[in-house]
Design a protein around this motif. Structure first.
Motif, PDB file in Angstrom:
ATOM      1  N   SER A 195       0.823  -1.202   0.000  1.00 60.87           N
ATOM      2  CA  SER A 195       0.000   0.000   0.000  1.00 60.87           C
ATOM      3  C   SER A 195       0.866   1.263   0.000  1.00 60.87           C
ATOM      4  CB  SER A 195      -0.916  -0.041   1.221  1.00 60.87           C
ATOM      5  OG  SER A 195      -1.704   1.100   1.282  1.00 60.87           O
ATOM      6  N   GLU A 196       1.847   1.307   0.875  1.00 62.78           N
ATOM      7  CA  GLU A 196       2.742   2.472   0.958  1.00 62.78           C
ATOM      8  C   GLU A 196       3.566   2.607  -0.321  1.00 62.78           C
ATOM      9  OE1 GLU A 196       2.618   0.139   3.510  1.00 62.78           O
ATOM     10  OE2 GLU A 196       1.158   1.418   4.526  1.00 62.78           O
ATOM     11  N   ASN A 197       4.022   1.452  -0.840  1.00 61.87           N
ATOM     12  CA  ASN A 197       4.837   1.483  -2.051  1.00 61.87           C
ATOM     13  C   ASN A 197       4.036   2.023  -3.242  1.00 61.87           C
ATOM     14  OD1 ASN A 197       6.889   0.373  -0.565  1.00 61.87           O
ATOM     15  ND2 ASN A 197       6.578  -1.733  -1.308  1.00 61.87           N
ATOM     16  N   LEU A 198       2.770   1.632  -3.305  1.00 66.70           N
ATOM     17  CA  LEU A 198       1.908   2.113  -4.396  1.00 66.70           C
ATOM     18  C   LEU A 198       1.763   3.627  -4.315  1.00 66.70           C
ATOM     19  CD1 LEU A 198      -0.036   1.628  -6.764  1.00 66.70           C
ATOM     20  CD2 LEU A 198      -1.851   1.168  -5.102  1.00 66.70           C
ATOM     21  N   LYS A 199       1.532   4.101  -3.105  1.00 60.21           N
ATOM     22  CA  LYS A 199       1.385   5.551  -2.890  1.00 60.21           C
ATOM     23  C   LYS A 199       2.679   6.274  -3.275  1.00 60.21           C
ATOM     24  CE  LYS A 199      -1.134   6.161   0.900  1.00 60.21           C
ATOM     25  NZ  LYS A 199      -2.528   6.449   0.591  1.00 60.21           N
ATOM     26  N   LYS A 200       3.795   5.714  -2.872  1.00 60.50           N
ATOM     27  CA  LYS A 200       5.089   6.357  -3.143  1.00 60.50           C
ATOM     28  C   LYS A 200       5.388   6.421  -4.642  1.00 60.50           C
ATOM     29  CE  LYS A 200       7.522   4.954   0.799  1.00 60.50           C
ATOM     30  NZ  LYS A 200       8.436   3.934   1.299  1.00 60.50           N
ATOM     31  N   LEU A 201       5.033   5.355  -5.345  1.00 59.65           N
ATOM     32  CA  LEU A 201       5.355   5.277  -6.775  1.00 59.65           C
ATOM     33  C   LEU A 201       4.398   6.103  -7.633  1.00 59.65           C
ATOM     34  CD1 LEU A 201       6.449   1.699  -7.925  1.00 59.65           C
ATOM     35  CD2 LEU A 201       7.668   3.865  -8.186  1.00 59.65           C
TER      36      LEU A 201
END
Lengths: 336, 336
Positions: free
Chosen positions: A204-210
């Motif tokens: 979830s965090e990685n998706l937001k970051k990317l």
């Protein structure tokens, strides 16, 4: 060698989810072509997630497979006897003769394979239903523009990999979602796109970051949790394309948890999203355009494809089950 | 009479849902117009569901109201002092000066009311934001055709009643959803449409019975359970328009129950639906067309409207709360 036609039939309807036991192997006589007919020998059979829906008898956009009937599916076949002047022996055709070794046709439902320099099995994937679905829907409903962020789930699947490459070729910032570091590496190396591992705890965090500016186009092949995370990261005026819901079997009892439905539609409003469902049928008018584009891209190395080939009709049920476990990379094909 | 400007400010952010206690009445000096400015006396204030979202400080499509600031809202005002050559005393204008009795403007954000034979308050409803939202979104995203089945939720609300009448005038088979037999009767009598009572225990079956071919267009103002029932009754290629989610406060903890999200998106796929979210901003280019159409329809008796008028700025918080309890029929307006 027995002179029989091996067929996989739908033996029973699923109860607690689909199972290999819903299928049965049956031997029947090889059919005999009448006047005007041809006898086909199946070379390749396509296995696709939509077939799950046909195993149930709940209403859907297409009819169920009848109990005891041969499972449906797209096929590439060779004409081995011909009583039809339009088809000579040796001709390769695509049609939908299902999970069996031999079939009869009057020719009306056969498409002769064109003479492109690709393997005949490619007409089940990159140049077939899944290729057109990925390309056509992305262009028609996603209206991708260079510089936009396109996220695609099941990005190493037969539809997803075409979507990812089409987006990349059109200048989008493409992010492919797949499961596990190994599959991520394959995607990154082969398609030159960024990837996200949905099995990572920080997905979830990685998706937001990317996607700091939000997702302009989400091309969804899986539904469920991944779809919900994507929905919460859409950009204003984003397009959310519902191509498949492989993670979700609507015929099973639904899990009790937080009800995400109201919140999902609240996101649609807040971000003014367009959510569009579609099936292959709506894209057939784009077939010629797509073939022209795809053949050019294949020739230039701008479109590659992977096939996961399993040999033997008797292995089709097991291979089919593996589709839903995220085990294959590329188009799943049975070589008969 | 005290010479004060009564204002309703946002006093605190909601915690367990919005409450009258989030507002406070404040008396300030009546402002003094400088060179180029006018002093406005508010005649009518519009109360609309979207304002709930502005009470929170979670990200949305528009900025939150600051704590201590006057609540936002569309207003009809009279110019009572003018230092601006474009506006004379007595001129009626529409603008967005919020929940207060007096305001200052340099004229840049004022629209002079045209000379149609309707009450000034109509520019907050049928000829204002809500009228254009209903008409514009139905035309643009719903693309209604004569003979199609159009279902609209909160059909006696300020947006819903415009949608219902527009659909009816265009030859659609219109079904209005509202709460309670009394409100159904009002709708049927005044708008000559079929109705459905969502408070009826058989709402789900009734909806199915009234839409045997499925719903071609669902215009949703409420979200939640009603939206989900509608989603399950859509026709193939249906259009599901997400205008509002009044039943759902996304800032509250979500109820544990069946998770309807995966099933909702499965319906989108199976029926090949288009789900479209939108807000008023996207429809402003249709304003002139709508006004022309609406004025003709009003003149011909093909468009009627109801106003639910509450007197006194100090009653605005209580009236606003009633919006979410389905208590009013028609456009909710505060007469200052």
């Amino acid at each position: 060698m027995e002179n029989k036609n091996l067929q996989i039939i739908l033996h029973s309807r699923p109860t607690a989810g689909i199972s290999e036991l819903n299928f049965a192997l049956q031997k029947s006589q090889i059919p005999f072509p009448q006047a005007g007919e041809v006898l086909l020998k199946t070379l390749y059979l396509s296995l696709d997630p939509y077939m799950r829906g046909r195993m149930y008898d709940t209403p859907s956009y297409a009819a169920s497979v009848k109990l005891g009937a041969v499972m449906i599916g797209e096929t590439i076949s060779e004409v081995i006897q011909s009583n039809n002047a339009n088809f000579s022996v040796g001709q390769l055709v695509s049609s939908a003769h299902g999970w069996q070794q031999y079939a009869i046709s009057d020719g009306s439902n056969l498409v002769k394979l064109p003479e492109y320099a690709v393997s005949p099995s490619a007409y089940l994937g990159v140049l077939g239903l899944t290729g057109l679905t990925g390309y056509g829907a992305l262009i028609r409903y996603g209206q991708p523009k260079a510089g936009e962020t396109l996220v695609v789930s099941a990005a190493n699947g037969s539809v997803g990999s075409i979507v990812a490459q089409t987006g990349r070729n059109l200048g989008c910032n493409v992010i492919g979602i797949t499961g596990g570091q190994e599959k991520c590496k394959i995607l990154e190396t082969e398609l030159s796109i960024k990837t996200l591992d949905y099995k990572d705890d920080n997905f979830s965090e990685n998706l937001k970051k990317l996607t700091p500016q939000g997702i302009d186009i989400f091309f969804d092949n899986v539904g469920g949790d991944i779809a919900f995370e994507a929905l919460n990261n859409m950009a204003t005026h984003g397009r959310f394309l519902v191509c498949g819901t492989i993670s979700f079997d609507r015929n099973l009892p639904q899990v009790k948890s937080i009800d995400r439905f109201p919140s999902a539609f609240s996101q649609v409003l807040i971000k003014r999203l367009k959510v569009q469902g579609f099936i292959f049928d709506e894209l057939v008018d784009m077939k010629d355009d797509y073939h022209q584009q795809a053949v050019t891209w294949l020739h230039d190395g701008k479109l590659t494809f992977r096939e996961h080939i399993v040999e033997g009709i008797e292995n089709a049920p097991q291979a089919f089950m593996s589709l839903f476990k995220g085990k294959n990379v590329g188009k799943l094909i049975i070589k008969i």
